[in-house]
Scaffold this active site. Structure first.
Site, PDB file in Angstrom:
ATOM      1  N   ARG A  75      -1.393   8.167  -3.865  1.00  0.00           N
ATOM      2  CA  ARG A  75      -2.316   7.192  -3.283  1.00  0.00           C
ATOM      3  C   ARG A  75      -3.620   7.871  -2.840  1.00  0.00           C
ATOM      4  O   ARG A  75      -3.640   9.058  -2.559  1.00  0.00           O
ATOM      5  CB  ARG A  75      -1.629   6.535  -2.064  1.00  0.00           C
ATOM      6  CG  ARG A  75      -2.298   5.291  -1.531  1.00  0.00           C
ATOM      7  CD  ARG A  75      -1.462   4.690  -0.423  1.00  0.00           C
ATOM      8  NE  ARG A  75      -1.468   5.492   0.789  1.00  0.00           N
ATOM      9  CZ  ARG A  75      -0.599   5.360   1.787  1.00  0.00           C
ATOM     10  NH1 ARG A  75       0.380   4.477   1.687  1.00  0.00           N
ATOM     11  NH2 ARG A  75      -0.673   6.116   2.854  1.00  0.00           N
ATOM     12  N   ASP A  76      -4.699   7.090  -2.777  1.00  0.00           N
ATOM     13  CA  ASP A  76      -6.002   7.604  -2.333  1.00  0.00           C
ATOM     14  C   ASP A  76      -6.457   8.760  -3.215  1.00  0.00           C
ATOM     15  O   ASP A  76      -6.854   9.822  -2.727  1.00  0.00           O
ATOM     16  CB  ASP A  76      -5.942   8.075  -0.868  1.00  0.00           C
ATOM     17  CG  ASP A  76      -5.423   7.003   0.075  1.00  0.00           C
ATOM     18  OD1 ASP A  76      -5.684   5.821  -0.183  1.00  0.00           O
ATOM     19  OD2 ASP A  76      -4.765   7.348   1.067  1.00  0.00           O
ATOM     20  N   ASP A 124      -8.880   5.316  11.368  1.00  0.00           N
ATOM     21  CA  ASP A 124      -9.040   5.534   9.928  1.00  0.00           C
ATOM     22  C   ASP A 124      -8.623   6.946   9.515  1.00  0.00           C
ATOM     23  O   ASP A 124      -8.138   7.149   8.388  1.00  0.00           O
ATOM     24  CB  ASP A 124     -10.497   5.332   9.512  1.00  0.00           C
ATOM     25  CG  ASP A 124     -10.948   3.901   9.656  1.00  0.00           C
ATOM     26  OD1 ASP A 124     -10.155   2.997   9.347  1.00  0.00           O
ATOM     27  OD2 ASP A 124     -12.100   3.672  10.074  1.00  0.00           O
ATOM     28  N   ASP A 147      -8.115   0.096  -2.577  1.00  0.00           N
ATOM     29  CA  ASP A 147      -8.857   1.215  -3.196  1.00  0.00           C
ATOM     30  C   ASP A 147      -8.341   1.629  -4.572  1.00  0.00           C
ATOM     31  O   ASP A 147      -9.050   2.324  -5.306  1.00  0.00           O
ATOM     32  CB  ASP A 147      -8.872   2.470  -2.308  1.00  0.00           C
ATOM     33  CG  ASP A 147      -9.641   2.266  -1.011  1.00  0.00           C
ATOM     34  OD1 ASP A 147     -10.301   1.227  -0.866  1.00  0.00           O
ATOM     35  OD2 ASP A 147      -9.570   3.151  -0.144  1.00  0.00           O
ATOM     36  N   SER A 183      -5.057  12.746   1.265  1.00  0.00           N
ATOM     37  CA  SER A 183      -4.229  11.574   1.034  1.00  0.00           C
ATOM     38  C   SER A 183      -3.064  11.564   2.007  1.00  0.00           C
ATOM     39  O   SER A 183      -2.512  12.608   2.341  1.00  0.00           O
ATOM     40  CB  SER A 183      -3.690  11.571  -0.401  1.00  0.00           C
ATOM     41  OG  SER A 183      -2.755  10.528  -0.581  1.00  0.00           O
ATOM     42  N   TYR A 203       0.844  -1.212   0.000  1.00  0.00           N
ATOM     43  CA  TYR A 203       0.000   0.000   0.000  1.00  0.00           C
ATOM     44  C   TYR A 203       0.870   1.249   0.000  1.00  0.00           C
ATOM     45  O   TYR A 203       1.061   1.884   1.020  1.00  0.00           O
ATOM     46  CB  TYR A 203      -0.899  -0.031   1.244  1.00  0.00           C
ATOM     47  CG  TYR A 203      -1.916   1.073   1.355  1.00  0.00           C
ATOM     48  CD1 TYR A 203      -2.826   1.330   0.334  1.00  0.00           C
ATOM     49  CD2 TYR A 203      -1.999   1.845   2.512  1.00  0.00           C
ATOM     50  CE1 TYR A 203      -3.786   2.328   0.463  1.00  0.00           C
ATOM     51  CE2 TYR A 203      -2.956   2.851   2.644  1.00  0.00           C
ATOM     52  CZ  TYR A 203      -3.839   3.089   1.611  1.00  0.00           C
ATOM     53  OH  TYR A 203      -4.797   4.078   1.741  1.00  0.00           O
TER      54      TYR A 203
END
Length: 447
Positions: free
Chosen positions: A177-178, A402, A224, A184, A172
């Site tokens: 990313r994201d 999270d 994701d 992010s 990951y």
């Protein structure tokens, strides 16, 4: 959607040349296709050709790396020689016959958390979580050496007990990313050498795994990321990242296959890709990525519901799922698997149930941040009741936050301040004691 075809034909020589270790080709590449003196444009995969040390390129035709499963060892450039793979895929479920290695890092978090609980019954239940296997997230390069430590420990346990060990990891660390998130927390940027940095990150992971060939490794690939390419290309950051995401995931699949890692690409969840409008494009993309990875038997299938809250099999549809016939993970998998098989991808699945013990607790199906009232769910098991599902797993380490509800934080995502998000919440990835205690107290089945 995209096609895996032959590399683009390069028909002209441009004045600007790519620097040593820079990109020089690949599907979607619009930059220079020639390299500076002393480097040759070399195909690493369909989406990425790189200027590697060697004879100067006098034409725009890239050289192809000879092995379809070329793997590099750790180096500062991500371009060292490929190890020779001796891995032979086992038939059947890779979880069968193996003891899952318990993460020492997570066990330490649990011990500290349980020590801060005064109620003796809750304390005992909390402490028991240390004996439930979860995945180790390699979300920064700095964590990769820890993998070597864990593999060495697992190897020692295996030799001393005779029990075959399986180490679970999450890959990951994509650049940008994201891409569809409001905030992010990735460490790499596409604009700042991100793709080469990611290749180096993968090389370091492979180098660690290669040292311990007798320890089985199972990996979830980039939560994701591919799902974002199915539904969120209207987001500029995702559109900009599409080619890089595909190149990096392809690289990861090939590299990990070469050292015998069983891989499950992340496939979102029922509330994301299970909708009728999304599931067919998703099947197309996952099949194409499987093929881009060389259709290796080590690309075992897909992971669903990672870090989410959906039931494996819901007693009745949650009201928020109205309109989606695939209202739980079983329905989603049962619909998706035949689509994949018909296109040549014999995918099996793993399903995260780490925080799925309580249902009907979200205001919207897309809410994901520290959902109030969540409880630990079904323990990891290969007794899944579904021939498509290899194992129920806990991918998300329950208790790790999270995202923060602090709106002044650079990493703040407003989703973490919704009415169904537990607040106040600390930074993403840090320990959230109150939330952990709720997961314990509301666990179903009970701890």
């Amino acid at each position: 959607m995209f096609k895996y075809a032959a590399l683009l034909a390069f028909v002209s020589v441009v004045t600007a040349q790519s620097q040593l270790y820079g990109q020089c080709g690949g599907i979607g590449w619009t930059g220079s296709t020639t390299c500076v003196a002393g480097a040759t444009c070399t195909v690493l995969n369909d989406y990425y050709s790189q200027c590697l040390p060697g004879a100067a390129s006098s034409s725009s035709t890239p050289t192809t790396v000879s092995s379809s499963h070329s793997t590099t060892t750790a180096s500062s450039t991500g371009t060292s020689s490929a190890p020779t793979s001796t891995a032979t895929p086992a038939a059947g479920n890779p979880f069968e016959g193996y003891t899952i290695y318990l993460s020492p890092y997570y066990a330490n978090e649990i011990a500290l958390a349980a020590g801060n609980i005064t109620d003796s019954t809750l304390k005992a239940k909390a402490a028991s979580i240390a004996n439930i296997p979860t995945f180790t997230w390699l979300d920064t390069v700095a964590k990769v050496p820890d993998l070597g430590t864990y593999l060495a420990d697992a190897d020692s346990i295996q030799k001393s007990t005779g029990q075959k060990q399986l180490v679970q990891i999450v890959v990951y660390d994509l650049p940008d990313r994201d891409c569809a998130a409001k905030a992010s927390n990735g460490e790499f940027s596409i604009a700042d050498n991100g793709q080469a940095n990611y290749f180096n990150y993968m090389d370091q992971i492979v180098a660690q795994i290669q040292k311990y060939p007798d320890v089985r490794v199972v990996a979830v690939i980039e939560p994701d990321s591919l799902a974002n390419l199915v539904t969120n290309l209207n987001v500029q950051k995702c559109a900009n990242a599409e080619t890089t995401y595909k190149a990096c995931v392809t690289y990861a699949l090939k590299q990990l296959s070469s050292v015998g890692v069983y891989q499950y690409m992340d496939a979102g969840h029922a509330g994301w890709l299970g909708w009728p409008a999304n599931i067919s494009p998703a099947a197309t993309l996952f099949t194409q990525m499987y093929q881009a990875g060389g259709s290796s038997p080590f690309i075992r299938g897909l992971a669903t519901n990672v870090a989410n809250y959906n039931a494996l099999t819901a007693a009745s549809p949650d009201p928020i799922t109205q309109g989606n016939p695939n209202y739980d993970e079983s329905h989603y998998i049962n619909a998706l698997a035949p689509m994949l098989a018909s296109s040549g991808f014999p995918a099996q699945f793993i399903v995260d149930q780490g925080r799925s013990g309580v249902q009907n607790i979200r205001q919207q199906w897309g809410d994901w941040c520290n959902i109030k009232g969540a409880g630990f769910g079904t323990r990891p098991t290969t007794n899944t009741g579904n021939s498509y599902i290899d194992s129920i797993v806990w991918v998300k380490p329950g208790g790790e936050c999270d995202g923060t509800s602090n709106s002044s934080s650079p990493r703040y995502d407003s989703t973490c301040s919704l009415s169904d998000a537990d607040q106040p919440a600390p930074e993403a990835g840090t320990w959230f004691q109150e939330y952990f205690q709720t997961l314990v107290s509301k666990a179903s089945p009970s701890l």
